[in-house]
Design an enzyme around this catalytic site. Structure first.
Site, short mmCIF file in Angstrom:
data_model
loop_
_atom_site.label_atom_id
_atom_site.label_comp_id
_atom_site.label_asym_id
_atom_site.label_seq_id
_atom_site.Cartn_x
_atom_site.Cartn_y
_atom_site.Cartn_z
N ASP A 50 -7.83 0.03 -20.59
CA ASP A 50 -6.67 -0.87 -20.70
C ASP A 50 -6.64 -1.87 -19.55
O ASP A 50 -5.69 -2.62 -19.38
CB ASP A 50 -5.36 -0.06 -20.74
CG ASP A 50 -5.11 0.71 -19.44
OD1 ASP A 50 -4.04 1.33 -19.30
OD2 ASP A 50 -6.01 0.70 -18.56
N ASP A 54 -6.52 4.15 -13.20
CA ASP A 54 -5.68 5.31 -13.48
C ASP A 54 -6.23 6.56 -12.79
O ASP A 54 -7.32 6.52 -12.20
CB ASP A 54 -5.58 5.53 -15.01
CG ASP A 54 -6.96 5.47 -15.67
OD1 ASP A 54 -7.15 4.64 -16.58
OD2 ASP A 54 -7.85 6.23 -15.22
N ASP A 123 2.09 8.96 -1.41
CA ASP A 123 2.93 7.90 -0.84
C ASP A 123 4.38 8.30 -1.08
O ASP A 123 4.77 8.62 -2.20
CB ASP A 123 2.61 6.57 -1.53
CG ASP A 123 2.72 5.37 -0.59
OD1 ASP A 123 1.75 4.58 -0.53
OD2 ASP A 123 3.74 5.26 0.09
N ASP A 230 6.60 5.09 3.32
CA ASP A 230 6.80 3.66 3.15
C ASP A 230 7.99 3.17 3.96
O ASP A 230 9.06 3.77 3.93
CB ASP A 230 7.03 3.38 1.66
CG ASP A 230 6.91 1.92 1.30
OD1 ASP A 230 7.91 1.34 0.86
OD2 ASP A 230 5.81 1.37 1.50
N GLU A 288 4.88 4.21 7.90
CA GLU A 288 4.67 2.77 7.96
C GLU A 288 5.88 2.17 8.68
O GLU A 288 7.01 2.36 8.23
CB GLU A 288 4.53 2.15 6.57
CG GLU A 288 4.25 0.66 6.59
CD GLU A 288 4.62 -0.06 5.31
OE1 GLU A 288 4.00 -1.09 5.01
OE2 GLU A 288 5.55 0.42 4.60
N HIS A 362 -3.35 -2.28 1.10
CA HIS A 362 -3.00 -3.00 -0.13
C HIS A 362 -2.03 -4.15 0.12
O HIS A 362 -1.67 -4.88 -0.81
CB HIS A 362 -2.36 -2.02 -1.13
CG HIS A 362 -1.10 -1.44 -0.60
ND1 HIS A 362 -1.08 -0.58 0.49
CD2 HIS A 362 0.18 -1.64 -0.95
CE1 HIS A 362 0.18 -0.27 0.76
NE2 HIS A 362 0.97 -0.90 -0.09
N ASP A 363 -1.58 -4.30 1.39
CA ASP A 363 -0.65 -5.39 1.75
C ASP A 363 -1.32 -6.46 2.62
O ASP A 363 -0.69 -7.47 2.93
CB ASP A 363 0.53 -4.82 2.56
CG ASP A 363 1.48 -3.98 1.73
OD1 ASP A 363 2.17 -3.14 2.32
OD2 ASP A 363 1.50 -4.17 0.50
O1 TEU Z 1 5.29 -2.57 2.77
C1 TEU Z 1 6.26 -2.89 3.68
C2 TEU Z 1 6.01 -4.16 4.34
O2 TEU Z 1 6.39 -4.35 5.41
C3 TEU Z 1 5.24 -5.12 3.62
O3 TEU Z 1 5.95 -5.51 2.54
C4 TEU Z 1 4.99 -6.30 4.43
O4 TEU Z 1 6.11 -6.86 4.90
C5 TEU Z 1 4.37 -7.31 3.62
O5 TEU Z 1 3.65 -6.79 2.60
C6 TEU Z 1 3.42 -8.01 4.47
O6 TEU Z 1 2.90 -8.90 3.65
C7 TEU Z 1 5.55 -1.41 2.01
C8 TEU Z 1 4.43 -1.23 1.00
O7 TEU Z 1 3.24 -1.04 1.70
C9 TEU Z 1 4.40 -2.48 0.15
O8 TEU Z 1 3.32 -2.48 -0.74
C10 TEU Z 1 5.70 -2.55 -0.62
O9 TEU Z 1 5.74 -3.76 -1.31
C11 TEU Z 1 6.89 -2.47 0.33
O10 TEU Z 1 6.77 -1.49 1.33
C12 TEU Z 1 8.13 -2.08 -0.45
O11 TEU Z 1 7.99 -0.77 -0.92
CA CA Z 2 -6.34 2.67 -17.42
#
Ligand code: TEU
Ligand code: CA
Length: 588
Positions: A50, A54, A123, A230, A288, A362-363
């Site tokens: 899809d 996953d 997480d 988080d 975090e 991932h951020d």
């Molecule tokens: O990220 C918190 C956070 O500080 C980030 O959003 C940061 O400010 C930004 O991405 C920098 O570009 C956590 C998670 O890692 C993020 O993926 C989530 O979007 C966020 O919290 C809300 O849950």
């Molecule tokens: Ca899938």
């Protein structure tokens, strides 16, 4: 392409080796010698065509993780979620989103990982829930006992509810706009520091806290080995919820000082630690913490305080912007600033507490494109050297999926190529305020979180072997060259460099415990430092630039007779370092 439902047979975990056991031993402090691998489930591996990664896809790739030698997987959210923020908006903490699979699939993943001696960290997203979580749905009713589980407030004194400027405070959301959402039904506002579909939980309410701890305990009972928490330092808000000083021309203003590192943060962390037995059961915990300081991290990670094992600081990933500016403003990064920043954290937590070490997640945009040089000439050596200088520091390293392959930022054609709510909202707000679309797209190209979220490149077949369908986010076109199959087959690749780094951490106590000392702090190209444990000294020396560099004489320890580890370039080590050349010397 039809997407057949997830077929249990297809998703069955690979037969675990004979010695596989469900529960893994967690000796005290195990996480100090561990290396963590972060998986972003939407982008790791798709098992049913899809186009969305996953859990069975992850299970089908655990041998990649075992070969790399990592000790723990940190799994970004797979819980039931409307996916407004790709799972960081949870509507049921104790069920798996059908997009990602089922509880049976997560049990199979835990078994497959544990059978290979790899632990699993989930997480924990409890600063906020989804607005579709039953807790919030109930709290919408002013008479509900759940009303106080969230932050509901009337409009600003004297303002017409629902009109511009009537929000209870002038706080900005991280995803643009106000941090308050008006609710027609109850004529009040609720607080959401992130998207309006991510209402903040009220941790002042003990019922909220007990519900969270109970949920965590049930996950531990299921075999989970720890939690990545988080924005955990946002759970204690400053009393009173008052405005921040106004900024001319801005209706909504960043207000970190009103909700970060609040007065009851450590009380809550200690209460959680006791209620879930985090230390007692040697669970890995990493918080975090945007705007966290070495002083706070020292207290929070001091075992005597029974709070957390480590924190994620943001200081080193906010140096390439003008100070105090938003993430969308880009400034060149001078190496001395980066070296010295990390050195402060090394020194501050040298005797008490413990550091986490990361470039990617991932951020954040991909480090090799941001801190390294992702040109064909230097991509591999800069990816290796960034890993060496990071893993050589004292603390627990975090490897983000694809970092071991030297994956780079991708190319975005237009705003249509983006999927991340933070990026899309910024684009709307910035162009709405008159910024030229071209400039906004340029900022997004280098800063967007989507750079980290392109599918993992497994091989050079169509869609890089990520899916047999159409991926939710386009595969980076360089997958033909940059992919796991090619890297695993090439002994000189980034994959085997990371594998060796992880092996060294398992073999050398000096790499785990050795005292850190920065050398040549002001050198614009060279990053050098030592780690000392008893008679043993590790010297890490690296050229973090795309032009040759020469080590000034008489500064570095004498390496005559030392063991040479992980040289990125062939030939006798000399004071002249090639672009992105690095090595480790084991002295004594
Ligand atoms: O990220 C918190 C956070 O500080 C980030 O959003 C940061 O400010 C930004 O991405 C920098 O570009 C956590 C998670 O890692 C993020 O993926 C989530 O979007 C966020 O919290 C809300 O849950
Ligand atoms: Ca899938």
């Amino acid at each position: 392409m039809t997407t057949e439902p997830l077929d249990p047979a297809a998703t069955a975990a690979p037969t675990p080796p004979a010695s596989g056991t469900a529960v893994l031993e967690r000796p005290a402090g195990w996480w100090k010698t561990a290396v963590v691998y972060q998986i972003y489930p939407r982008s790791f591996a798709d098992s049913n065509g899809d186009g969305i990664g996953d859990i069975p896809g992850i299970t089908s790739r655990v041998d990649h993780l075992a070969q790399l030698g990592v000790d723990v997987v940190w799994l970004s959210p797979v819980y039931r979620s409307p996916q407004d923020d790709n799972g960081y908006d949870i509507s049921d903490y104790e069920d798996i989103d059908p997009t990602f699979g089922s509880l049976a699939d997560i049990d199979a993943l835990i078994a497959a990982l544990h059978a290979r001696g790899i632990k699993l960290v989930m997480d924990l997203v409890v600063n906020h829930t989804s607005d579709e979580h039953p807790w919030f749905v109930e709290s919408r009713d002013p008479a509900s006992p759940k009303r106080d589980w969230y932050w509901w407030r009337p409009a600003r004194e004297g303002a017409e509810p629902g009109t511009a400027g009537a929000e209870p405070t002038n706080w900005a959301s991280f995803f643009s706009g106000s941090a308050w959402q008006f609710d027609e039904q109850s004529q009040e506002y609720y607080l959401h520091l992130f998207s309006r579909k991510q209402p903040d939980l009220n941790w002042e309410n003990p019922e909220v806290r007990q519900a969270v701890y109970a949920m965590m305990n049930r996950w531990v009972a299921r075999g989970v080995d720890g939690f990545r928490m988080d924005v955990i330092n946002f759970i204690s808000k400053q009393p009173g919820l008052v405005d921040v000083p106004a900024v001319p021309g801005r209706a909504h203003v960043p207000a970190l000082e009103r909700f970060a590192n609040g007065p009851r943060l450590e009380e809550f962390l200690q209460e959680m630690n006791a209620a879930v037995g985090l230390d007692e059961r040697h669970l890995l915990t990493v918080g975090e913490m945007p705007v966290s300081t070495p002083e706070l991290a020292r207290r929070v990670t001091d075992p005597a305080n029974a709070e957390l094992n480590m924190v994620f600081t943001f200081e080193h990933v906010e140096l390439d912007r003008p100070s105090g500016a938003s993430k969308w403003e880009v400034a060149p990064l001078e190496l001395p600033r980066l070296k010295k920043n990390l050195a402060v954290w090394q020194e501050e937590l040298a005797d008490v507490g413990w550091n986490s070490l990361y470039w990617d997640n991932h951020d954040q945009p991909r480090a090799v494109s941001r801190f390294g040089d992702d040109s064909p000439e230097h991509r591999v050596s800069s990816a290796k050297t960034l890993a060496t200088v990071q893993h050589g520091h004292r603390g627990t390293p975090y490897v983000y999926q694809g970092e071991e392959l030297g994956m780079t930022n991708t190319r975005f054609l237009d705003i249509g190529s983006f999927a991340d709510i933070e990026s899309l909202n910024y684009h709307t707000e910035a162009t709405g305020q008159g910024l030229p679309a071209e400039a906004v797209l340029q900022a997004l190209a280098v800063r967007s979180r989507d750079n980290a979220r392109t599918p993992v490149q497994w091989d050079d077949t169509s869609q890089a072997g990520f899916t047999e369908g159409i991926p939710w986010l386009p595969v980076n076109p360089n997958y033909v060259v940059v992919n796991a199959a090619a890297a695993v087959a090439d002994p000189g690749s980034t994959f085997h460099h990371f594998r060796r780094l992880i092996e060294l951490r398992h073999q050398l106590p000096v790499l785990v415990e050795g005292r850190f000392a920065l050398l040549l702090p002001d050198h614009e190209q060279i990053w050098a430092y030592t780690r000392t444990l008893g008679e043993q000294v590790l010297l890490v020396v690296a050229n973090c630039s795309s032009t040759p560099a020469t080590v000034p004489p008489g500064v570095l320890p004498d390496v005559t007779g030392a063991q040479l580890l992980l040289p990125t370039h062939a030939g006798e080590p000399s004071a002249r370092l090639q672009p992105w050349e690095s090595r480790i010397h084991l002295i004594g």
